[in-house]
Design a protein around this motif. Structure first.
Motif, PDB file in Angstrom:
ATOM      1  N   THR A   1       0.811  -1.216   0.000  1.00  0.00           N
ATOM      2  CA  THR A   1       0.000   0.000   0.000  1.00  0.00           C
ATOM      3  C   THR A   1       0.841   1.260   0.000  1.00  0.00           C
ATOM      4  O   THR A   1       0.527   2.238  -0.678  1.00  0.00           O
ATOM      5  N   ASN A   2       1.945   1.241   0.753  1.00  0.00           N
ATOM      6  CA  ASN A   2       2.760   2.452   0.859  1.00  0.00           C
ATOM      7  C   ASN A   2       3.844   2.558  -0.202  1.00  0.00           C
ATOM      8  O   ASN A   2       4.557   3.553  -0.271  1.00  0.00           O
TER       9      ASN A   2
ATOM     10  N   SER B   1      -3.813 -15.651   7.172  1.00  0.00           N
ATOM     11  CA  SER B   1      -3.797 -14.535   8.131  1.00  0.00           C
ATOM     12  C   SER B   1      -5.054 -14.545   8.988  1.00  0.00           C
ATOM     13  O   SER B   1      -5.005 -14.281  10.192  1.00  0.00           O
ATOM     14  N   TYR B   2      -6.169 -14.860   8.359  1.00  0.00           N
ATOM     15  CA  TYR B   2      -7.451 -14.832   9.068  1.00  0.00           C
ATOM     16  C   TYR B   2      -7.488 -15.838  10.212  1.00  0.00           C
ATOM     17  O   TYR B   2      -7.889 -15.516  11.337  1.00  0.00           O
ATOM     18  N   TRP B   3      -7.068 -17.071   9.952  1.00  0.00           N
ATOM     19  CA  TRP B   3      -7.150 -18.111  10.979  1.00  0.00           C
ATOM     20  C   TRP B   3      -6.154 -17.890  12.112  1.00  0.00           C
ATOM     21  O   TRP B   3      -6.315 -18.444  13.210  1.00  0.00           O
ATOM     22  N   LYS B   4      -5.126 -17.067  11.894  1.00  0.00           N
ATOM     23  CA  LYS B   4      -4.130 -16.810  12.934  1.00  0.00           C
ATOM     24  C   LYS B   4      -4.574 -15.734  13.926  1.00  0.00           C
ATOM     25  O   LYS B   4      -3.979 -15.588  14.988  1.00  0.00           O
ATOM     26  N   ILE B   5      -5.604 -14.980  13.566  1.00  0.00           N
ATOM     27  CA  ILE B   5      -6.031 -13.872  14.423  1.00  0.00           C
ATOM     28  C   ILE B   5      -6.739 -14.398  15.673  1.00  0.00           C
ATOM     29  O   ILE B   5      -7.634 -15.241  15.588  1.00  0.00           O
ATOM     30  N   LYS B   6      -6.319 -13.895  16.816  1.00  0.00           N
ATOM     31  CA  LYS B   6      -6.921 -14.258  18.091  1.00  0.00           C
ATOM     32  C   LYS B   6      -7.902 -13.174  18.513  1.00  0.00           C
ATOM     33  O   LYS B   6      -7.853 -12.046  18.048  1.00  0.00           O
TER      34      LYS B   6
ATOM     35  N   LEU C   1     -17.417  -7.651   0.297  1.00  0.00           N
ATOM     36  CA  LEU C   1     -17.068  -8.081   1.653  1.00  0.00           C
ATOM     37  C   LEU C   1     -15.680  -8.721   1.653  1.00  0.00           C
ATOM     38  O   LEU C   1     -14.872  -8.500   2.562  1.00  0.00           O
ATOM     39  N   GLU C   2     -15.390  -9.493   0.629  1.00  0.00           N
ATOM     40  CA  GLU C   2     -14.074 -10.126   0.528  1.00  0.00           C
ATOM     41  C   GLU C   2     -12.967  -9.085   0.416  1.00  0.00           C
ATOM     42  O   GLU C   2     -11.934  -9.182   1.099  1.00  0.00           O
ATOM     43  N   SER C   3     -13.152  -8.072  -0.427  1.00  0.00           N
ATOM     44  CA  SER C   3     -12.111  -7.047  -0.599  1.00  0.00           C
ATOM     45  C   SER C   3     -11.926  -6.233   0.672  1.00  0.00           C
ATOM     46  O   SER C   3     -10.802  -5.833   1.008  1.00  0.00           O
ATOM     47  N   LEU C   4     -13.026  -5.980   1.390  1.00  0.00           N
ATOM     48  CA  LEU C   4     -12.935  -5.226   2.636  1.00  0.00           C
ATOM     49  C   LEU C   4     -12.102  -5.973   3.667  1.00  0.00           C
ATOM     50  O   LEU C   4     -11.175  -5.407   4.266  1.00  0.00           O
ATOM     51  N   PHE C   5     -12.394  -7.268   3.869  1.00  0.00           N
ATOM     52  CA  PHE C   5     -11.659  -8.035   4.862  1.00  0.00           C
ATOM     53  C   PHE C   5     -10.222  -8.313   4.405  1.00  0.00           C
ATOM     54  O   PHE C   5      -9.309  -8.357   5.227  1.00  0.00           O
ATOM     55  N   ASN C   6     -10.009  -8.482   3.120  1.00  0.00           N
ATOM     56  CA  ASN C   6      -8.637  -8.641   2.623  1.00  0.00           C
ATOM     57  C   ASN C   6      -7.809  -7.395   2.896  1.00  0.00           C
ATOM     58  O   ASN C   6      -6.612  -7.472   3.207  1.00  0.00           O
ATOM     59  N   CYS C   7      -8.435  -6.232   2.770  1.00  0.00           N
ATOM     60  CA  CYS C   7      -7.743  -4.968   3.049  1.00  0.00           C
ATOM     61  C   CYS C   7      -7.335  -4.907   4.517  1.00  0.00           C
ATOM     62  O   CYS C   7      -6.210  -4.529   4.843  1.00  0.00           O
TER      63      CYS C   7
ATOM     64  N   LEU D   1      -6.941  -7.491   6.532  1.00  0.00           N
ATOM     65  CA  LEU D   1      -5.978  -8.568   6.803  1.00  0.00           C
ATOM     66  C   LEU D   1      -4.585  -8.240   6.288  1.00  0.00           C
ATOM     67  O   LEU D   1      -3.590  -8.798   6.764  1.00  0.00           O
ATOM     68  N   ALA D   2      -4.507  -7.343   5.314  1.00  0.00           N
ATOM     69  CA  ALA D   2      -3.204  -6.989   4.730  1.00  0.00           C
ATOM     70  C   ALA D   2      -2.353  -6.154   5.672  1.00  0.00           C
ATOM     71  O   ALA D   2      -1.143  -6.036   5.492  1.00  0.00           O
TER      72      ALA D   2
END
Length: 463
Positions: free
Chosen positions: A96-97, A130-135, A212-218, A220-221
């Motif tokens: 992104t940056n 990344s999603y499954w690693k989030i606590k 919804l997928e693009s929002l959560f991918n953003c 998660l990034a």
């Protein structure tokens, strides 16, 4: 490998001195980032600097139209030049940056490899690892979002394919087909939930790429967005529960109750987070008078409120300057329906702040002893402007640098306010979108914000 990675680099145009027009990648909206131009122009111009009026910091539109076809010319002229004469910067387009990281390079190379399985039913574009690693997410909700992203929930549109008597329309609004993105993002009631929540998310109008997928991918990034993602998961769950009560219990949708439920779930599972123990804002409908009001400064200060708005391939902004009595001194709208980019919401907000700072600069020239405060409800953009050490998206680099330059030169104050205190600027930005209008009013304003202006002024009198 170097050739593969070079395909994902593009120059950020500063003064154009380092960029070869014909060999280097420098136009981000064109596939491959390179231009071909007209054959007759290849010996006429060489560096991007040749295409710039450096004293005015703008493109030489006549020369560009002479040297490129219409598509390339328009793409070039859509590149925003910074007001200051700065160096060109080579960007890595996979972050992104714009900064290169070995992790993003590995991910890019990995994505280019052929898949070992072509029969997987799960969504391969989603950042599942990344999603499954989030606590800090309820296990039930963790699994539920997996079902949502993989279209494995019993929506009416799905049932209607197999049962002819099922009405496929959304049970919340009764206006659109109930799809995943409509139910959890685009429904008019759901949009109020997202906006009224602590996330303060504005869902773009009619933007098919915003899913919804693009929002959560953003989210998660960026690890810094994980807490927002957790609250987002709780909001998705509360929307689903509200939807089911409407379907099976004839329950009337309650926006505030849904927000409160999401916050309660979030706080239960993230007790030590930065967003924990947040409270639901006092909001039931955006059309009723709001309990949080616009607050003026003292008689020596002019407050300029700004806000952004978006639609498909369109960004807009509303800017309003008022004195300590609430009187409108200047009012402006900004509209761009040829916008090309990735994150329309943040660019619209950044444009709003830049237009507000430019207005403050103009007014300061006439009122040198007056203090100017520019306020908006985008905490992220305010942080970017006030702290140049932060890492920000390269696509709004020139806007933010110009904002920072004006702010520092004139000593203006840029600050964040809650969204409900910024309702007049928000209405003005929506007016710009709906009327496709860039305009200005001196000591007056369009009638669409008259009620809001009077409400703010009356609040001052009451206090």
């Amino acid at each position: 490998m170097r050739d593969v990675l070079n395909e994902h680099t593009c120059w950020y145009v500063g003064n154009g001195m380092q960029i070869n027009i014909w060999r280097d990648p420098w136009v981000p909206s064109i596939p491959g980032f390179r231009v071909e131009g007209l054959i007759s122009s290849h010996n006429r111009i060489h560096r991007v600097a040749d295409l710039i009026h450096h004293s005015q910091r703008c493109w030489n539109t006549t020369l560009i139209c002479d040297c490129f076809n219409e598509f390339e010319a328009n793409a070039i002229m859509k590149i925003r030049l910074p007001c200051s004469d700065e160096k060109d910067v080579l960007l890595w387009m996979q972050t992104t940056n714009g900064d290169f990281t070995t992790k993003s390079a590995y991910r890019t190379l990995h994505q280019m490899e052929p898949s070992s399985s072509s029969t997987s039913n799960t969504n391969s574009k989603f950042r599942w690892k990344s999603y499954w690693k989030i606590k800090g997410i309820s296990p039930r909700i963790h699994l539920f979002l997996w079902r949502v992203i993989n279209h494995a929930i019993a929506l009416r549109s799905v049932l209607a394919r197999h049962i002819s008597t099922v009405d496929p329309s959304c049970p919340l609004c009764q206006k659109e087909i109930e799809t995943t993105d409509h139910l959890f993002l685009k429904c008019e009631l759901v949009r109020k939930i997202w906006f009224g929540s602590p996330i303060s998310l504005r869902i773009p109008d009619n933007d098919t790429e915003f899913t919804l997928e693009s929002l959560f991918n953003c989210w998660l990034a960026s690890p810094s967005s994980y807490e927002v993602l957790k609250l987002g998961c709780a909001i998705i769950w509360s929307i689903w529960k509200m939807r089911n009560r409407c379907v099976f219990e004839n329950f009337k949708p309650d926006i505030r109750a849904s927000i409160q439920m999401a916050i309660h779930i979030y706080n239960d599972h993230s007790p030590s987070s930065d967003l924990s123990h947040v409270e639901a804002p006092d909001i039931t409908d955006h059309n009723v008078p709001l309990t949080q009001r616009w607050n003026p400064h003292d008689a020596t200060t002019v407050k300029i409120n700004v806000d952004g708005a978006t639609a498909t391939r369109t960004i807009a902004a509303g800017i309003i300057a008022r004195n300590h009595l609430g009187d409108v001194m200047n009012c402006r709208t900004y509209f761009d329906n040829t916008w090309i980019g990735v994150d329309a919401a943040i660019e619209a907000e950044a444009r709003g702040f830049l237009k507000g700072l430019e207005l403050a600069r103009e007014m300061h020239a006439q009122q040198p002893n007056t203090r100017f405060v520019i306020e908006g409800d985008s905490k992220k953009v305010v942080s970017y402007i006030n702290d140049d050490r932060l890492i920000y998206p390269w696509r709004i680099r020139s806007i933010l640098q110009d904002c920072s330059s004006i702010k520092k030169t004139h000593g203006f104050l840029v600050s964040f306010i809650p969204r409900l205190e910024n309702s007049t600027a928000h209405a003005l930005a929506k007016f710009a979108i709906s009327n496709k209008l860039s305009s200005s009013w001196m000591a007056s304003h369009p009638t669409c914000i008259s009620e809001s202006v009077l409400f703010d002024r009356q609040a001052i009198i009451d206090d």
